[in-house]
Design an enzyme around this catalytic site. Structure first.
Site, PDB file in Angstrom:
ATOM      1  N   HIS A  91      63.244   6.443   6.741  1.00  0.00           N
ATOM      2  CA  HIS A  91      63.714   7.001   5.477  1.00  0.00           C
ATOM      3  C   HIS A  91      63.632   8.523   5.461  1.00  0.00           C
ATOM      4  O   HIS A  91      62.805   9.121   6.150  1.00  0.00           O
ATOM      5  CB  HIS A  91      62.916   6.416   4.320  1.00  0.00           C
ATOM      6  CG  HIS A  91      63.242   4.982   4.043  1.00  0.00           C
ATOM      7  ND1 HIS A  91      62.732   4.302   2.981  1.00  0.00           N
ATOM      8  CD2 HIS A  91      64.047   4.100   4.700  1.00  0.00           C
ATOM      9  CE1 HIS A  91      63.201   3.069   2.979  1.00  0.00           C
ATOM     10  NE2 HIS A  91      63.995   2.921   4.025  1.00  0.00           N
ATOM     11  N   GLU A 151      62.538  10.562   3.175  1.00  0.00           N
ATOM     12  CA  GLU A 151      61.243  11.071   2.737  1.00  0.00           C
ATOM     13  C   GLU A 151      60.239  11.054   3.885  1.00  0.00           C
ATOM     14  O   GLU A 151      59.495  12.013   4.083  1.00  0.00           O
ATOM     15  CB  GLU A 151      60.687  10.228   1.579  1.00  0.00           C
ATOM     16  CG  GLU A 151      61.599  10.103   0.382  1.00  0.00           C
ATOM     17  CD  GLU A 151      62.463   8.858   0.394  1.00  0.00           C
ATOM     18  OE1 GLU A 151      62.626   8.252  -0.672  1.00  0.00           O
ATOM     19  OE2 GLU A 151      63.006   8.495   1.470  1.00  0.00           O
ATOM     20  N   CYS A 202      61.148   4.145  -2.064  1.00  0.00           N
ATOM     21  CA  CYS A 202      60.633   2.784  -1.933  1.00  0.00           C
ATOM     22  C   CYS A 202      59.104   2.812  -1.979  1.00  0.00           C
ATOM     23  O   CYS A 202      58.486   3.881  -1.906  1.00  0.00           O
ATOM     24  CB  CYS A 202      61.121   2.159  -0.628  1.00  0.00           C
ATOM     25  SG  CYS A 202      60.341   2.817   0.867  1.00  0.00           S
ATOM     26  N   CYS A 225      57.500   4.645   1.015  1.00  0.00           N
ATOM     27  CA  CYS A 225      57.637   6.103   0.937  1.00  0.00           C
ATOM     28  C   CYS A 225      56.757   6.671  -0.169  1.00  0.00           C
ATOM     29  O   CYS A 225      56.210   7.765  -0.025  1.00  0.00           O
ATOM     30  CB  CYS A 225      59.095   6.503   0.735  1.00  0.00           C
ATOM     31  SG  CYS A 225      60.080   6.331   2.249  1.00  0.00           S
TER      32      CYS A 225
END
Length: 162
Positions: free
Chosen positions: A79, A81, A117, A120
């Site tokens: 991801h 992040e 999410c 993250c």
């Protein structure tokens, strides 16, 4: 001409970073800023050396009809992040702000109804980031205090995810 405000300036950059994303569903761009200085950027894509979904032309989660926000263990991507956090030192992240923008991979349109999410969120909490700013429209955004995620621990009631 009116000068762009600082928050949207950083969100514009995160939206441009999202254009590097390789997901076939949604592309995220993240930038970390501290003391008015960009310290890291990240977008979603396969780990270094592995083939991206955009290059493969297929998404396992799409093939299995997995709804957005679920079964991330099936996804090839790291991801945005997480990639941003990986690229920065913890010392620099303490007290920083993470700016996040999301684009629909098929249309390139801004997708504003997003949030990191649960995995993250954990990374953001542990990294020392103070707030997350999510672009909702080309000029609007919402600010999330990371401390709210600490105080309202969704993992305790089983309602993790989007």
């Amino acid at each position: 001409m009116e000068r762009r405000d600082k928050t949207n300036y950083y969100l514009d950059i995160s939206q441009t970073v999202a254009e590097r994303g390789t997901c076939l569903r949604r592309n995220f761009g993240a930038i970390l800023v501290k003391n008015d200085e960009i310290i890291a950027t990240g977008y979603n894509g396969a780990p270094r050396g592995r083939t991206n979904c955009s290059d493969r032309g297929e998404c396992m989660r799409d093939m299995l009809n997995v709804p957005k926000g679920q079964r991330y263990e099936l996804c090839r991507s790291v991801h945005a992040e997480a990639n941003c956090i990986i690229s920065a030192s913890r010392h620099d992240m303490i007290g920083s702000t993470l700016y996040l923008a999301c684009l629909d991979a098929k249309t390139g349109e801004l997708f504003g109804d997003v949030e990191p999410c649960s995995m993250c969120k954990r990374l953001i909490i542990n990294s020392g980031i103070e707030q997350v700013v999510v672009r909702t429209t080309p000029s609007d955004y919402r600010v999330i205090s990371v401390n709210d995620w600490v105080e309202n621990d969704e993992s305790l009631n089983g309602s993790e995810g989007y």
